[in-house]
Design an enzyme around this catalytic site. Sequence first.
Site, PDB file in Angstrom:
ATOM      1  N   LYS A 170       0.953  -1.021  -0.227  1.00 11.29           N
ATOM      2  CA  LYS A 170      -0.101  -0.551  -0.388  1.00 11.29           C
ATOM      3  C   LYS A 170       0.722   0.825   0.138  1.00 11.29           C
ATOM      4  CE  LYS A 170      -1.975   2.761   3.022  1.00 11.29           C
ATOM      5  NZ  LYS A 170      -1.585   3.825   2.245  1.00 11.29           N
TER       6      LYS A 170
ATOM      7  N   GLU B 186       9.873  15.127  16.176  1.00  6.05           N
ATOM      8  CA  GLU B 186      10.573  14.987  14.773  1.00  6.05           C
ATOM      9  C   GLU B 186       9.709  16.286  13.890  1.00  6.05           C
ATOM     10  OE1 GLU B 186       9.535  11.097  12.384  1.00  6.05           O
ATOM     11  OE2 GLU B 186      11.213  11.299  11.300  1.00  6.05           O
TER      12      GLU B 186
ATOM     13  N   GLU C  66       9.991   0.862  10.357  1.00  3.19           N
ATOM     14  CA  GLU C  66      11.383   1.073  10.636  1.00  3.19           C
ATOM     15  C   GLU C  66      10.814   2.682   9.928  1.00  3.19           C
ATOM     16  OE1 GLU C  66      12.697   4.508   8.739  1.00  3.19           O
ATOM     17  OE2 GLU C  66      13.370   3.877   6.507  1.00  3.19           O
TER      18      GLU C  66
HETATM   19  P1  NDP Z   1       2.167   7.532   8.460  1.00  2.00           P
HETATM   20  O1  NDP Z   1       2.560   6.561   9.854  1.00  2.00           O
HETATM   21  O2  NDP Z   1       0.684   7.742   8.712  1.00  2.00           O
HETATM   22  O3  NDP Z   1       2.133   7.022   7.207  1.00  2.00           O
HETATM   23  C1  NDP Z   1       2.650   5.774   6.583  1.00  2.00           C
HETATM   24  C2  NDP Z   1       1.748   5.184   5.801  1.00  2.00           C
HETATM   25  O4  NDP Z   1       1.222   3.839   6.589  1.00  2.00           O
HETATM   26  C3  NDP Z   1       1.070   5.276   4.434  1.00  2.00           C
HETATM   27  O5  NDP Z   1       1.054   4.433   4.151  1.00  2.00           O
HETATM   28  C4  NDP Z   1      -0.087   5.742   5.580  1.00  2.00           C
HETATM   29  O6  NDP Z   1      -1.275   5.491   4.662  1.00  2.00           O
HETATM   30  C5  NDP Z   1      -0.570   3.957   6.308  1.00  2.00           C
HETATM   31  N1  NDP Z   1      -1.366   3.785   7.482  1.00  2.00           N
HETATM   32  C6  NDP Z   1      -2.224   5.289   8.841  1.00  2.00           C
HETATM   33  N2  NDP Z   1      -2.280   4.621   8.992  1.00  2.00           N
HETATM   34  C7  NDP Z   1      -1.937   3.182   9.201  1.00  2.00           C
HETATM   35  C8  NDP Z   1      -3.037   2.409  10.234  1.00  2.00           C
HETATM   36  N3  NDP Z   1      -3.416   2.652  11.120  1.00  2.00           N
HETATM   37  N4  NDP Z   1      -1.821   1.092   9.803  1.00  2.00           N
HETATM   38  C9  NDP Z   1      -1.056   0.832   8.648  1.00  2.00           C
HETATM   39  N5  NDP Z   1      -0.659   1.650   8.152  1.00  2.00           N
HETATM   40  C10 NDP Z   1      -1.466   2.853   8.437  1.00  2.00           C
HETATM   41  O7  NDP Z   1       2.355   8.507   8.187  1.00  2.00           O
HETATM   42  P2  NDP Z   1       2.003  10.027   7.877  1.00  2.00           P
HETATM   43  O8  NDP Z   1       1.903  10.667   6.537  1.00  2.00           O
HETATM   44  O9  NDP Z   1       0.368  10.543   8.653  1.00  2.00           O
HETATM   45  O10 NDP Z   1       2.978  11.437   8.836  1.00  2.00           O
HETATM   46  C11 NDP Z   1       2.320  11.622  10.406  1.00  2.00           C
HETATM   47  C12 NDP Z   1       4.076  12.333  10.544  1.00  2.00           C
HETATM   48  O11 NDP Z   1       4.543  10.797  10.984  1.00  2.00           O
HETATM   49  C13 NDP Z   1       5.455  13.103  10.136  1.00  2.00           C
HETATM   50  O12 NDP Z   1       5.366  14.189  10.372  1.00  2.00           O
HETATM   51  C14 NDP Z   1       6.468  12.359   9.810  1.00  2.00           C
HETATM   52  O13 NDP Z   1       6.822  13.097  11.237  1.00  2.00           O
HETATM   53  C15 NDP Z   1       6.237  11.829  10.615  1.00  2.00           C
HETATM   54  N6  NDP Z   1       6.804  10.173   9.603  1.00  2.00           N
HETATM   55  C16 NDP Z   1       7.762   9.161   8.988  1.00  2.00           C
HETATM   56  C17 NDP Z   1       8.050   8.532   8.086  1.00  2.00           C
HETATM   57  C18 NDP Z   1       9.803   8.202   8.418  1.00  2.00           C
HETATM   58  O14 NDP Z   1      10.302   7.517   6.766  1.00  2.00           O
HETATM   59  N7  NDP Z   1      10.049   7.986   9.168  1.00  2.00           N
HETATM   60  C19 NDP Z   1       7.552   8.753   6.965  1.00  2.00           C
HETATM   61  C20 NDP Z   1       6.482   9.558   6.692  1.00  2.00           C
HETATM   62  C21 NDP Z   1       6.074  10.133   8.056  1.00  2.00           C
HETATM   63  P3  NDP Z   1      -1.992   6.852   4.789  1.00  2.00           P
HETATM   64  O15 NDP Z   1      -0.521   8.118   3.458  1.00  2.00           O
HETATM   65  O16 NDP Z   1      -2.539   7.235   3.173  1.00  2.00           O
HETATM   66  O17 NDP Z   1      -2.439   8.483   5.939  1.00  2.00           O
END
Ligand code: NDP
Length: 480
Positions: free
Chosen positions: A184, A391, A260
């Site tokens: 996904k 972060e 990660e």
């Molecule tokens: P999320 O952790 O919500 O998103 C990462 C992925 O998980 C997306 O594909 C998201 O879908 C999906 N997801 C969301 N909720 C669930 C769930 N309950 N179960 C399984 N999968 C889920 O990060 P965000 O995009 O909301 O970002 C929020 C914060 O996270 C950022 O501000 C940043 O600080 C941090 N972040 C860190 C990352 C890293 O690589 N360390 C990467 C991205 C974010 P969808 O996108 O459709 O919501």
Amino acid sequence: MPMFEYAPAPESRSILNIRESYGLFIDGEFTAAADGRVFKTISPATEEVLAEVAEAGSADVDRAVRAARRAYESLWSVLPGRERAKYLFRIARLIQEKARELAVLESLDNGKPIRESRDVDIPLVAAHFFYYAGWADKLEYAGYGPQPKPLGVAGQVIPWNFPMLMLAWKIAPALACGNTVVLKPAETTPLTALAFAEICQQADLPPGVVNIVTGAGETGRAVAGHPDVDKVAFTGSTEVGKLIARSVAVAAPKKKLTLELGGKAANIVFEDAPIDQAVEGIVNGIFFNQGHVCCAGSRLMVQESACDDVLAALRRRLATLRLGDPLDKNTDVGAINSAAQLQKIRDLSELGEAEGAQRWSPPCELPARGFWFPPTIFTGVSQAHRIAREEIFGPVLSVLTFRTPAEAVEKANNTPYGLSAGVWTDKGSLILWMASRLRAGVVWANTFNRFDPASPFGGYKESGYGREGGRHGLGAYLDA
Ligand code: NDP
């Protein structure tokens, strides 16, 4: 003021043929969601709608998992490694052939500068497939026993900051080891994953080996929580990572899990470091990809005696960064990926000021439409400030100082995270001394944000567990 202005040098979009709507990629075909739901993906630089994308519900995820299971049992897990390798090599070559198209698509959907998608993301995507293609027929020599076995169906959920690169990190090792996948992509960046699905078709990859289910958090939850998924691989926020770890531990403790998650890396500059080089590394550490990087060097730690010089050089350098159209080849800083992320960056930056830190940005005109945030530095930051602990995931740098190497280590490790760190000094012995004490999965010496498919990547503490990349990355997809 810059001495001269650059003429616009936009990369053409005409190479792309974005469809009006995209289906889910299940069992080798594009199909609508069972309940017909769709969502829109936009360009964060202009807010223009790029396409409509199917939103997978739990019935669709179930269909994708069943297709992956069939492909796993009937074909992929029993195919000799050298045959799997041929498919992976073919995919890698197709990515290279379409590199320009994929780079433009990534920059449009994500907002990152074309210079980065063209020179970093997409070449690394191809390199990952080449690298793991090379392992597919040599798994018995990888250090996981004489006959390592795949795990089964992998459910993979990835974020929006490096959409296609994170897909490559997940899919290439999984397929090389003989697993099939249901992946996904993030809601805001589904388009390169769907372009990858087309590449799978062109490579004649057997149906069901790769399935792409687009959607939001609920879809991710359905993938990670599906009872017939043997392995969950997640990259994203620590918050969601914890939710997934908890649900796997309660409902399916036999499921394998790699996470990660977030980071708050220290980029540590000693007084003997070559300052100009260090400034480039600081800029690359936090302003690359608008700071949407889990291993970003978001905490700059400068030895007190060098702080004034480093800050003066850094401010001069920031004044030369060009922010704007991600498709312009001169652009250094692109758009923030979403309105929600922009709000988070704004909130934390305002909090930084309220807590007493001093905020500085170079003069910088922000485009009227889209989501933008200027490169920002906070000085006068203490370890207790939230901008030093949380972060921000944006182009915001917190600057702290230290006097001795021991103090630098103590401050650098004073975080719940442990993904990466950087050390800048002239002395090799100091680099080794620091590297052995820093609690971080990756320590860069006199460089930052360098990636290579042969090098493992992953975290300590709340930055997650498991390693991706290199020989170590195979371990996450083998029953060893
Ligand atoms: P999320 O952790 O919500 O998103 C990462 C992925 O998980 C997306 O594909 C998201 O879908 C999906 N997801 C969301 N909720 C669930 C769930 N309950 N179960 C399984 N999968 C889920 O990060 P965000 O995009 O909301 O970002 C929020 C914060 O996270 C950022 O501000 C940043 O600080 C941090 N972040 C860190 C990352 C890293 O690589 N360390 C990467 C991205 C974010 P969808 O996108 O459709 O919501």
